[in-house]
Design a protein around this motif. Sequence first.
Motif, mmCIF file in Angstrom:
data_model
loop_
_atom_site.group_PDB
_atom_site.id
_atom_site.type_symbol
_atom_site.label_atom_id
_atom_site.label_comp_id
_atom_site.label_asym_id
_atom_site.label_seq_id
_atom_site.Cartn_x
_atom_site.Cartn_y
_atom_site.Cartn_z
ATOM 1 N N GLN A 253 0.844 -1.201 0.000
ATOM 2 C CA GLN A 253 0.000 0.000 0.000
ATOM 3 C C GLN A 253 0.874 1.244 0.000
ATOM 4 O O GLN A 253 1.935 1.260 0.632
ATOM 5 N N TYR B 247 4.051 -5.339 10.757
ATOM 6 C CA TYR B 247 4.120 -5.236 9.301
ATOM 7 C C TYR B 247 5.330 -5.982 8.755
ATOM 8 O O TYR B 247 6.371 -6.056 9.406
ATOM 9 N N LYS C 292 3.235 -3.063 4.036
ATOM 10 C CA LYS C 292 2.776 -4.371 3.594
ATOM 11 C C LYS C 292 2.607 -5.247 4.819
ATOM 12 O O LYS C 292 3.461 -5.269 5.713
ATOM 13 N N PHE D 175 -1.673 -13.417 0.626
ATOM 14 C CA PHE D 175 -3.037 -13.019 0.280
ATOM 15 C C PHE D 175 -3.933 -12.877 1.507
ATOM 16 O O PHE D 175 -4.859 -12.068 1.518
ATOM 17 N N ASP E 150 -3.337 -9.500 2.706
ATOM 18 C CA ASP E 150 -4.007 -8.557 1.808
ATOM 19 C C ASP E 150 -5.495 -8.431 2.145
ATOM 20 O O ASP E 150 -6.067 -7.345 2.096
ATOM 21 N N ASP F 263 -5.806 -6.492 5.359
ATOM 22 C CA ASP F 263 -5.544 -5.082 5.054
ATOM 23 C C ASP F 263 -6.775 -4.432 4.445
ATOM 24 O O ASP F 263 -7.197 -3.357 4.882
ATOM 25 N N SER F 264 -7.379 -5.058 3.461
ATOM 26 C CA SER F 264 -8.521 -4.435 2.778
ATOM 27 C C SER F 264 -9.758 -4.361 3.677
ATOM 28 O O SER F 264 -10.547 -3.428 3.563
ATOM 29 N N ASN G 77 -6.168 -1.048 6.416
ATOM 30 C CA ASN G 77 -6.104 0.166 5.607
ATOM 31 C C ASN G 77 -7.033 1.241 6.159
ATOM 32 O O ASN G 77 -6.649 2.407 6.264
#
Length: 151
Positions: free
Chosen positions: A2, A90, A115, A120, A123, A126-127, A131
């Motif tokens: 990101q 992180y 990151k 995945f 990820d 994070d989403s 974030n």
Amino acid sequence: MQELYYTQQLPISLEEAWQFFSNPANLKEITPPHMGFVVTSKHSGEQMYAGQIIRYIVKPVFGIPLKWCTEITHVEDRKYFIDEQRFGPYTFWHHQHHFTEVEGGVLMEDILNYKLPLGFLGDIVDSVFVNNEVKGIFSYRKKILTERFGS
């Protein structure tokens, strides 16, 4: 990975901005209270310098404490500094803080690249959560700085 970019202009001198932001003891003031941020480094009240290690505890999820360690890797007086995570949640954390004197005050720019671990799965976390939490921290900071220094 990101990349987030934030700016804020404050009606203060470059010197005043630098004195505030380059002092690690002020980190708690600009971090949301629900994160339970505590600086644990012994020399956190000193002006920052390249090579400085800052340790703290943060409780971003359900009050679970996480130890975090960052290093101030670069400092150019009254221009910018960079902090990088050495140990923490992180896989990668690189945060640039830039200061530019402008008419009526100072422009602050933050460039954050990060990151999460776990490929995945990280990820997805994070989403769904991280974030938005990071964006919320910067929104809180903007609010607190406006209250403290004006707009």
